[in-house]
Each structure stands twice: as structure tokens, then as C-alpha cells.
Motif scaffolding. Structure first.
Motif, PDB file in Angstrom:
ATOM      1  N   VAL A  43     -27.539 -44.429  16.902  1.00  0.00           N
ATOM      2  CA  VAL A  43     -28.910 -44.457  17.406  1.00  0.00           C
ATOM      3  C   VAL A  43     -28.859 -44.647  18.926  1.00  0.00           C
ATOM      4  O   VAL A  43     -28.080 -45.438  19.441  1.00  0.00           O
ATOM      5  CB  VAL A  43     -29.751 -45.553  16.697  1.00  0.00           C
ATOM      6  CG1 VAL A  43     -29.306 -46.938  17.053  1.00  0.00           C
ATOM      7  CG2 VAL A  43     -31.217 -45.369  16.955  1.00  0.00           C
ATOM      8  N   GLY A  46     -33.950 -44.158  19.515  1.00  0.00           N
ATOM      9  CA  GLY A  46     -34.656 -44.878  18.455  1.00  0.00           C
ATOM     10  C   GLY A  46     -36.069 -44.404  18.185  1.00  0.00           C
ATOM     11  O   GLY A  46     -36.773 -44.987  17.359  1.00  0.00           O
ATOM     12  N   CYS A  66     -33.307 -42.285  12.817  1.00  0.00           N
ATOM     13  CA  CYS A  66     -34.270 -43.240  13.381  1.00  0.00           C
ATOM     14  C   CYS A  66     -35.699 -42.962  12.923  1.00  0.00           C
ATOM     15  O   CYS A  66     -36.573 -43.818  13.085  1.00  0.00           O
ATOM     16  CB  CYS A  66     -34.192 -43.238  14.904  1.00  0.00           C
ATOM     17  SG  CYS A  66     -34.805 -41.724  15.694  1.00  0.00           S
TER      18      CYS A  66
END
Length: 84
Positions: A43, A46, A66
């Protein structure tokens, strides 16, 4: 605690977590590598703007971890050699 599988291994998650949040909470900060240099990715932003957190979910490749809410019983497969 609910569970889904990642590369064949069970992973617990809390309701409301995304797949990426569950992976990070379990200590996995990278689950994809780049084509050039095989650099680890996980990630980054995000919020679904970049493509660093790509995984295959229930057979559908190129899913941004995400953005996908974790669901009990889903199958997540990490992606190798993909620039996204």
C-alpha cells in the motif's frame, strides 16, 4: 474474527477493513513486485490513486487492495512481476 485466504494461508481481519489494511495489520507490507528490478510494493497512497497495492481477488486480477473491503472467504493472490 473473520478470515480470508492470501496465497493459500488464512488471514484474519476486522469488519470494515480493506484487504490492504488487513494485510498491513498482519505484518505484510509488500505483496507485489515490479517487472523491472522486482522491487517490492504494497500500500502506498491508500486511496486508490496509485497501483502499488494490486492483488488478484477471487480470480479477478489487478484489484487495488486499498479499495476492496475484506470479506470472509475471499481468495487473495499476490501478484508478481506486474508494473500495474
Amino acid at each position: 474474527m473473520s478470515r480470508f485466504s492470501v496465497d493459500g494461508e488464512p488471514l484474519g481481519f476486522t469488519e470494515g477493513q480493506t484487504v490492504a489494511a488487513a494485510l498491513v495489520a498482519a505484518g505484510r507490507v509488500a505483496w507485489r513486485t515490479t517487472r523491472v528490478g522486482r522491487r517490492p510494493r504494497g500500500v502506498f497512497c491508500g486511496i486508490g490513486v496509485c497501483f502499488d497495492c494490486l492483488v488478484t481477488i477471487d480470480g479477478a486480477a489487478g484489484q487495488r487492495a486499498c479499495l476492496v473491503p475484506a470479506r470472509a472467504g475471499m481468495t487473495v493472490t499476490t501478484q508478481e512481476d506486474d508494473d500495474g
